[in-house]
Design a protein around this motif. Structure first.
Motif, short mmCIF file in Angstrom:
data_model
loop_
_atom_site.label_atom_id
_atom_site.label_comp_id
_atom_site.label_asym_id
_atom_site.label_seq_id
_atom_site.Cartn_x
_atom_site.Cartn_y
_atom_site.Cartn_z
N LEU A 82 0.83 -1.20 0.00
CA LEU A 82 0.00 0.00 0.00
C LEU A 82 0.87 1.25 0.00
CD1 LEU A 82 -2.99 1.22 0.53
CD2 LEU A 82 -2.08 1.50 2.83
N LYS A 83 1.89 1.27 0.84
CA LYS A 83 2.76 2.44 0.93
C LYS A 83 3.57 2.60 -0.37
CE LYS A 83 2.78 2.22 5.93
NZ LYS A 83 1.94 3.36 6.18
N GLN A 84 3.95 1.49 -1.00
CA GLN A 84 4.64 1.56 -2.28
C GLN A 84 3.72 2.13 -3.35
OE1 GLN A 84 5.94 -2.50 -2.80
NE2 GLN A 84 7.84 -2.18 -1.67
N GLN A 85 2.45 1.75 -3.34
CA GLN A 85 1.48 2.25 -4.31
C GLN A 85 1.30 3.77 -4.19
OE1 GLN A 85 -1.96 -0.11 -3.35
NE2 GLN A 85 -1.37 -1.78 -4.72
N HIS A 86 1.47 4.28 -2.99
CA HIS A 86 1.33 5.72 -2.75
C HIS A 86 2.68 6.44 -2.75
CE1 HIS A 86 -2.98 5.80 -2.14
NE2 HIS A 86 -2.86 4.69 -1.45
N ASN A 87 3.73 5.73 -3.18
CA ASN A 87 5.08 6.31 -3.33
C ASN A 87 5.61 6.95 -2.04
OD1 ASN A 87 5.21 5.62 -6.11
ND2 ASN A 87 3.87 7.35 -6.54
N ILE A 88 5.43 6.23 -0.93
CA ILE A 88 5.94 6.71 0.35
C ILE A 88 7.28 6.03 0.60
CG2 ILE A 88 5.51 6.90 2.82
CD1 ILE A 88 2.47 6.59 2.06
N PRO A 89 8.37 6.80 0.59
CA PRO A 89 9.69 6.21 0.82
C PRO A 89 9.76 5.53 2.19
CG PRO A 89 9.89 8.46 0.02
CD PRO A 89 8.44 8.24 0.35
N THR A 90 10.51 4.46 2.27
CA THR A 90 10.63 3.68 3.50
C THR A 90 10.99 4.54 4.70
OG1 THR A 90 11.33 1.78 2.19
CG2 THR A 90 11.80 1.70 4.54
N GLU A 91 11.93 5.48 4.54
CA GLU A 91 12.38 6.28 5.66
C GLU A 91 11.35 7.31 6.14
OE1 GLU A 91 14.45 7.60 1.85
OE2 GLU A 91 14.03 5.74 2.86
N LEU A 92 10.26 7.49 5.39
CA LEU A 92 9.21 8.43 5.80
C LEU A 92 7.94 7.72 6.26
CD1 LEU A 92 9.54 11.24 3.08
CD2 LEU A 92 10.64 11.07 5.32
N GLN A 93 7.96 6.41 6.37
CA GLN A 93 6.77 5.66 6.70
C GLN A 93 6.44 5.68 8.18
OE1 GLN A 93 7.03 1.74 4.96
NE2 GLN A 93 7.24 2.57 2.90
N SER A 94 5.15 5.44 8.45
CA SER A 94 4.62 5.34 9.80
C SER A 94 3.66 4.16 9.83
CB SER A 94 3.91 6.65 10.17
OG SER A 94 3.44 6.60 11.51
N CYS A 95 2.79 4.11 10.82
CA CYS A 95 1.90 2.95 10.97
C CYS A 95 0.62 3.05 10.16
CB CYS A 95 1.58 2.72 12.44
SG CYS A 95 0.86 4.16 13.26
N HIS A 96 0.22 4.24 9.73
CA HIS A 96 -1.00 4.36 8.92
C HIS A 96 -0.81 5.38 7.81
CE1 HIS A 96 -1.53 7.21 12.30
NE2 HIS A 96 -1.91 8.02 11.31
N THR A 97 -1.63 5.20 6.77
CA THR A 97 -1.60 6.06 5.60
C THR A 97 -3.01 6.61 5.40
OG1 THR A 97 0.14 4.74 4.59
CG2 THR A 97 -1.11 6.18 3.12
N LEU A 98 -3.12 7.90 5.25
CA LEU A 98 -4.40 8.58 5.08
C LEU A 98 -4.45 9.16 3.67
CD1 LEU A 98 -6.95 9.86 6.47
CD2 LEU A 98 -5.44 11.75 7.13
N VAL A 99 -5.55 8.95 2.97
CA VAL A 99 -5.74 9.54 1.66
C VAL A 99 -6.90 10.53 1.78
CG1 VAL A 99 -6.27 9.13 -0.77
CG2 VAL A 99 -4.90 7.47 0.50
N LEU A 100 -6.59 11.80 1.54
CA LEU A 100 -7.59 12.87 1.56
C LEU A 100 -7.68 13.47 0.17
CD1 LEU A 100 -6.50 14.69 4.86
CD2 LEU A 100 -8.43 13.13 4.57
N ASP A 101 -8.75 13.13 -0.54
CA ASP A 101 -8.90 13.53 -1.93
C ASP A 101 -7.64 13.14 -2.70
OD1 ASP A 101 -11.47 14.42 -1.42
OD2 ASP A 101 -10.87 16.50 -1.12
N GLU A 102 -6.88 14.11 -3.24
CA GLU A 102 -5.70 13.76 -4.04
C GLU A 102 -4.40 13.72 -3.23
OE1 GLU A 102 -5.94 18.22 -4.13
OE2 GLU A 102 -7.41 16.65 -4.40
N TYR A 103 -4.45 14.00 -1.94
CA TYR A 103 -3.24 14.02 -1.12
C TYR A 103 -3.12 12.78 -0.24
CZ TYR A 103 -2.53 18.92 -2.31
OH TYR A 103 -2.31 20.09 -2.99
N VAL A 104 -1.86 12.39 0.02
CA VAL A 104 -1.54 11.30 0.94
C VAL A 104 -0.94 11.94 2.19
CG1 VAL A 104 -0.08 9.28 1.32
CG2 VAL A 104 -1.09 9.69 -0.93
N VAL A 105 -1.40 11.48 3.35
CA VAL A 105 -0.86 11.96 4.62
C VAL A 105 -0.38 10.72 5.37
CG1 VAL A 105 -1.37 13.14 6.79
CG2 VAL A 105 -2.44 13.93 4.65
N GLU A 106 0.91 10.64 5.57
CA GLU A 106 1.52 9.48 6.22
C GLU A 106 1.83 9.80 7.67
OE1 GLU A 106 3.37 5.60 6.46
OE2 GLU A 106 1.82 6.51 5.21
N GLY A 107 1.28 8.99 8.57
CA GLY A 107 1.64 9.10 9.98
C GLY A 107 0.75 10.02 10.79
#
Length: 164
Positions: A82-107
């Motif tokens: 899921l995080k790869q699909q949203h192009n979230i680099p490993t070093e910026l990952q957290s426990c949850h991913t939020l999608v708000l309209d066209e934006y991704v909010v990680e952590g």
């Protein structure tokens, strides 16, 4: 000096590690310091949480207070993909991913930073607060240092979006 490793010693260390990890998620809530005026205006809000993570649910509860739409929650079977699909680099990952309209909010990003993102509408894919910092929304404990929220996009991992 040679140390003998025993099963009892390993169990003690493992138990302590688990207890401290759970205490970080279950500690006293810090949401009051992250309160904002108004609502976050979005059409779609979807949070993908790590299986069995209690602070993901606490973050979702915090966020619901500020959304003008329904937050859908999904416990992701495969958070890595899921995080790869949203192009979230490993070093910026957290426990949850939020999608708000066209934006991704990680952590555990505070609502005030999300509000700025939605108001400014920058040409980025989203934002990330890596890890699970103590004192952030949904996490227990006290904030001890500044939180650095990074911009997501173009594979960059060092572009600071906000420091709070």
């Amino acid at each position: 000096m040679k140390r003998n490793v025993t099963r009892r010693g390993l169990l003690r260390v493992g138990g302590t590690t688990v207890a401290l990890g759970v205490a970080g998620c279950l500690g006293s809530p810090s949401e009051d310091q992250w309160a904002i005026e108004g609502m976050l205006s979005v059409t779609n809000a979807q949070q993908f949480s790590s299986p069995g993570c209690s602070c993901c649910g606490q973050y979702a509860s915090y966020l619901r207070e500020y959304l003008d739409t329904t937050l859908q929650e999904t416990e992701a079977e495969d958070v890595t993909t899921l995080k790869q699909q949203h192009n979230i680099p490993t070093e910026l990952q957290s426990c949850h991913t939020l999608v708000l309209d066209e934006y991704v909010v990680e952590g555990h990003v505070p609502a005030e930073v999300i509000a700025t993102l939605l108001d400014e509408e920058p040409a980025i894919d989203g934002i990330a607060l890596p890890g699970m910092p103590a004192g952030s929304p949904g996490m227990g404990g006290s904030k001890s240092d500044s939180f650095i929220v990074y911009a997501l996009g173009d594979g960059k991992t060092d572009e600071v979006y906000a420091e709070i």
